[in-house]
Design an enzyme around this catalytic site. Sequence first.
Site, PDB file in Angstrom:
ATOM      1  N   ASP A 302     -81.303  38.952  47.952  1.00  0.00           N
ATOM      2  CA  ASP A 302     -81.189  39.620  49.248  1.00  0.00           C
ATOM      3  C   ASP A 302     -81.170  41.131  48.974  1.00  0.00           C
ATOM      4  O   ASP A 302     -81.116  41.578  47.826  1.00  0.00           O
ATOM      5  CB  ASP A 302     -79.956  39.128  50.013  1.00  0.00           C
ATOM      6  CG  ASP A 302     -80.102  39.384  51.513  1.00  0.00           C
ATOM      7  OD1 ASP A 302     -80.975  40.193  51.890  1.00  0.00           O
ATOM      8  OD2 ASP A 302     -79.359  38.810  52.308  1.00  0.00           O
TER       9      ASP A 302
HETATM   10  C1  NOJ Z   1     -80.749  41.503  54.477  1.00  0.00           C
HETATM   11  C2  NOJ Z   1     -80.650  40.197  55.171  1.00  0.00           C
HETATM   12  O1  NOJ Z   1     -79.467  39.540  54.768  1.00  0.00           O
HETATM   13  C3  NOJ Z   1     -81.826  39.268  54.932  1.00  0.00           C
HETATM   14  O2  NOJ Z   1     -81.704  38.151  55.760  1.00  0.00           O
HETATM   15  C4  NOJ Z   1     -83.105  40.000  55.179  1.00  0.00           C
HETATM   16  O3  NOJ Z   1     -84.187  39.125  55.001  1.00  0.00           O
HETATM   17  C5  NOJ Z   1     -83.179  41.169  54.234  1.00  0.00           C
HETATM   18  N1  NOJ Z   1     -82.083  42.095  54.519  1.00  0.00           N
HETATM   19  C6  NOJ Z   1     -84.502  41.930  54.354  1.00  0.00           C
HETATM   20  O4  NOJ Z   1     -84.555  42.634  55.529  1.00  0.00           O
END
Ligand code: NOJ
Length: 768
Positions: A302
């Site tokens: 993430d």
């Molecule tokens: C953080 C989020 O937790 C995740 O779900 C997302 O895909 C990523 N950022 C990318 O934007």
Amino acid sequence: MNTILIISKKVLFYVISLTMIFILLARCSSNHNSIAQRDDINHKVDSLLKIMTLDEKIGQLNQYPGQWEMTGAVPKDENFRERYELIKNGMVGSMLNVKGVEQVRAAQKLAVENSRLGIPMIFGYDVIHGYKTIFPLPLAMSCSWDMEAIQRSARIAAVETAASGINWTFAPMVDISRDARWGRVMEGAGEDPYLGCEIAKAQILGFQGENLKDISSIAACAKHFAGYGFVEAGREYNTAEISENTLQNIVLPPFKACVDAGVATFMDAFNAIGGTPSTSNNHLLRDVLKGEWSYNGFVVSDWGSIDMARSHGVAATKKEAALIAFKAGCDMDMGSSCYLKNLKELVKEGSVKEDLIDDAVRRILSVKYELGLFEDPYRYCDSLREKELLLTEDHLKEARDIARKSIVLLKNENNILPLNKEGLKIAIIGPFANDKDNPLGNWRADAEKASAISLLEGIKSAQTSNNIAFERGPVLAVEDTTISSHKLIFNNEDRTGMKEAIIAAKSADVVIMAIGENCWQSGEARSQADIRLKGLQEELLESVYAVNKNIVVVLMNGRPIVIDWMAEHVPAILETWHLGSESGNAIADVLFGDYNPSGKITASFPRSVGQCPVYYNHKSTSHAWGHPIYASRYIDMENEPLYPFGFGLSYTSFEYSNLKINKKEVASDEELSVSVMVKNTGKYIGDEIVQLYIQDKFASTARPVKELKGFSKIHLTPGESKTVKFKLTANDLAFFTANKKWEAESGEFNVWIGPNSKEGLIESFILN
Ligand code: NOJ
């Protein structure tokens, strides 16, 4: 006559046999094709790997966000300039947040035309519930229990995304969540793993289509692996404490369903489980995902989560963070540069084997090959497609259809709904009554700001001759513009507009109150300790009620909220969530009876935040003998939620009868048939979501008091009856037992079929 019959029977027999042979041959050849396709890709990947330097391999593991203009002159900002150079040198395998054909083409060009091997980048974006055409929030869509519609919504999202240059979405989010305080409940399919699995499969099929190489397909990403929906107290990014039993039986099944559905990628999670951050969780990533489940797609971290090991306190340096995440099985680094800056050294000093690097690179390159990026890196960059395929009439039509299906009628005393199409004086009141922005929700991808149909617009364009008045009432909140991330300051003092709203309500026959949550109240980093209506909304509702009791509340929100007073006093409540581009039209369809609501909630509505986490499939507990004091209960409130999982009303009524099972005892290799008769006993044509639940009464570990194991959405005209049939096999009765494996244990089971998790007809049987 007889001869003709005999001949035609023979002909029929031959025709059927030939057709079967053709189908079998076609299947064999398509299996054969896909095996051949895989072999071909493996071969190409191996050849490419052989000529890649270690630096180039590490580059493939590196993903950067494109928060700067990719076209035009090289950016002035130092960081960005450095990143341009990295892309040119083949040190960036993927970018996220670059959108639009022009921008993607420019970025891809940097990589393909400048780097030594010209390896194309894969472009990711959060397309969660639509790209330009926005569908209802995933939590809302899950309330439709309509797999075809959900699949279609994902397909349309894929068509629009692919036409905009992007080939990878960070969806579906398949985290089971039981706690409405957590802001991200809106991104998932609610609290149930069975429904979660079905929805995950539908979404993946929608995004990826039959073949990733199809120009309208994009790679999907199962996220967040794992346990993010269980952050303690619903507080964002908090640690999660999950027993192995709950992890296996509740949290992991939707992820396994994604693997089975062929999801191209996985994303790990920000949270730790039992002190181990998911990004460096060797057991989850290597043992379970890549081991037991034989997953051969790649895992992306993430956002910055590799470096978050320092924040968790399990790594002191970025180098240590890179080491533990990479060894654990996280293949691609989203944004933290930990891999880029440290992996080479880690290989050189022997802490990371180059084989492991090859494995990660192989996974990433395979997906790029599957997407056809090596054949044509610009295949998603066709400006004509971009012009023609976004926000089309057909897409909006689908968005309206699924928005109507997502609406849940929570209360309808004295059949106040549907409203007459003529002769009514209607006052539409509330902060969301004429709001064109909030219905888009918080993951709105590339939607134009304020591009949704507002409720007022929807009602005005419905074919009615009613007299419509509108008053917004006090504002709910203002955005703190000193901070860029939509921080809200709720208004608890400024009553401007309150008086006018009450006057409008007084003279109306019926009041429609559009209240709920601003879209920036849910989503990432939007946990709330208090999940009642914010600002002056409760005061507004009670003041309106004091002058006019004929109220239809149209709730717009991203999580279950506490609405105890409303549920007791107001005659009608429609849960509409954030419904996307066609919000107002869809709600008007339901308000005036052009569509009979059929949605059922997939997350329990607590009576008070003190009940959270509250969910229907809780385990049996000690003291379950019905003692008035010594029982698992609160002394100041009942255990049951206000509205249980699976609950939702219709303008018509359904009667369940004749629950039948075909045997009272069943062997583990036999099927049990369960059926029920459902009759439409009301005046409207309607859809009913018929639900089947089981309970394993005595097992090696305490089992849920009820578990969903089947559902069927049926359509009935007034007076019509249908027999709904389900089949149960040992597979449906299996769980992760005390033996630490999935198996069905023999013994007594209850089975219910009913309209929700609390009501239904019951039978029992024995599994031998
Ligand atoms: C953080 C989020 O937790 C995740 O779900 C997302 O895909 C990523 N950022 C990318 O934007």
